[in-house]
Write an enzyme that holds these catalytic residues in place. Structure first.
Site, PDB file in Angstrom:
ATOM      1  N   LYS A 171       0.828  -1.204   0.000  1.00  0.00           N
ATOM      2  CA  LYS A 171       0.000   0.000   0.000  1.00  0.00           C
ATOM      3  C   LYS A 171       0.866   1.258   0.000  1.00  0.00           C
ATOM      4  CE  LYS A 171      -3.503   2.732   0.120  1.00  0.00           C
ATOM      5  NZ  LYS A 171      -4.539   2.766   1.162  1.00  0.00           N
ATOM      6  N   LYS A 239      -0.012  11.813   5.415  1.00  0.00           N
ATOM      7  CA  LYS A 239       0.335  10.769   6.380  1.00  0.00           C
ATOM      8  C   LYS A 239       0.938   9.555   5.675  1.00  0.00           C
ATOM      9  CE  LYS A 239      -2.584   7.774   7.289  1.00  0.00           C
ATOM     10  NZ  LYS A 239      -2.946   6.388   6.866  1.00  0.00           N
TER      11      LYS A 239
END
Length: 302
Positions: A171, A239
């Site tokens: 990811k 983030k």
């Protein structure tokens, strides 16, 4: 059908839980915002007053929350999942978190009799709504096999990529590629506009060639129209790129273009645009090109 506790009914989590309901599962929803839980109940789900309440009767727990500390608190807290789940419960974490945290959570789960799979998703709000998410899965073979029916109810591409933490590593690579694609699409659109080209026609023909991508298909129209309603917020991509850059540094891998895009995302967030969709990278290209528009859509204090 199984009893599933779904924790995190936000932009992504709510439609994902909806697909599990449509598949016939008994889905107990919990979210810090009660309004989200009420919407889940209106769709046929059940409500829980806390994470602990949600997981006690569940066979499967799915978490979809913003960041690593959120998952750690949910999993390891005194009122969290592992302190209240029955032995053999399957915990599927669909959040995007640090790979090392995913591995640590899997180890803690094993110590308490909970099977843990990291299964972050890609596809944005549209993919969540359509049930076409791409899901990269890390975990032991048997645990991933047990998780697969639930994941296939929410996504169209479900791939086991390795042991615990591997899903989060893939990811991170996904977020690196997506950020780079959005930045280059933003630059291309500003370039085309500066030359007076019909950008709708241009993106249509670009999409049919090697420059075509899911990013172009899903993001170009909104960028052309200067609409940046969040499907995936700048705050969250900031983030995620922090995860990428930290993991790359840990592995001794150079990501020069990725590091630059991470700085651009961080700069846009610092200017107060963290609540906008990540396609708002276009605004910064306009600024750098001296073509910034008078309006400042969605600007907030960061």
């Amino acid at each position: 059908m199984s009893t599933v506790a779904f924790i995190g009914l936000g932009i992504m989590g709510a439609p994902m839980a909806g697909h599990l309901l449509a598949a016939g599962h008994d889905v107990i929803g919990y979210n810090r915002s009660p309004a989200k839980v009420e919407t889940h109940v209106a769709r046929g789900g059940r409500a829980a007053s806390s994470a602990a309440d949600a997981v006690r009767a569940a066979d499967v727990v799915i978490t979809m929350v913003p960041d690593s500390p959120d998952v750690e608190d949910l999993a390891l807290g005194e009122d969290g999942i592992y302190a209240n789940a029955k032995p053999g419960t399957l915990h599927i974490d669909c959040s995007t978190i640090r790979p090392d945290v995913a591995r640590r959570i899997a180890e803690a789960g094993a110590e308490r009799g909970v099977r843990v799979v990291d299964a972050p998703v890609s596809g944005g709000e549209a993919g969540a709504i359509e049930g076409t998410l791409s899901i990269m899965v890390g975990g032991a073979d048997d645990d991933v096999a047990a998780a697969r029916p639930y994941l296939e109810a929410m996504g169209s591409t479900v791939v086991h990529v390795g042991p615990p933490g591997a899903g989060q590593t893939v990811k991170a690579a996904n977020q690196l590629i997506v950020a780079g694609n959005i930045q280059l699409l933003a630059e291309a659109l500003v370039f085309l506009e500066a030359h007076g080209v019909d950008t709708e026609a241009a993106t249509r023909v670009l999409g049919g060639g090697l420059a075509g991508s899911a990013v172009l298909d899903r993001k170009a129209a909104g960028m052309r129209a200067r609409t940046f309603a969040p499907g995936f917020r700048i705050d969250l991509h900031h983030k995620d790129l922090g995860i990428v850059t930290a993991a790359a540094r840990e592995a001794g891998v150079a990501i020069p273009l990725g590091a630059h895009v991470a700085q651009l995302v961080g700069s846009l967030r610092a200017q107060g645009y963290g609540g906008l969709d990540h396609s708002a990278l276009l605004l910064q290209v306009l600024q750098l090109s001296g073509r910034a528009e008078d309006e400042e859509p969605g600007r907030t204090e960061s």
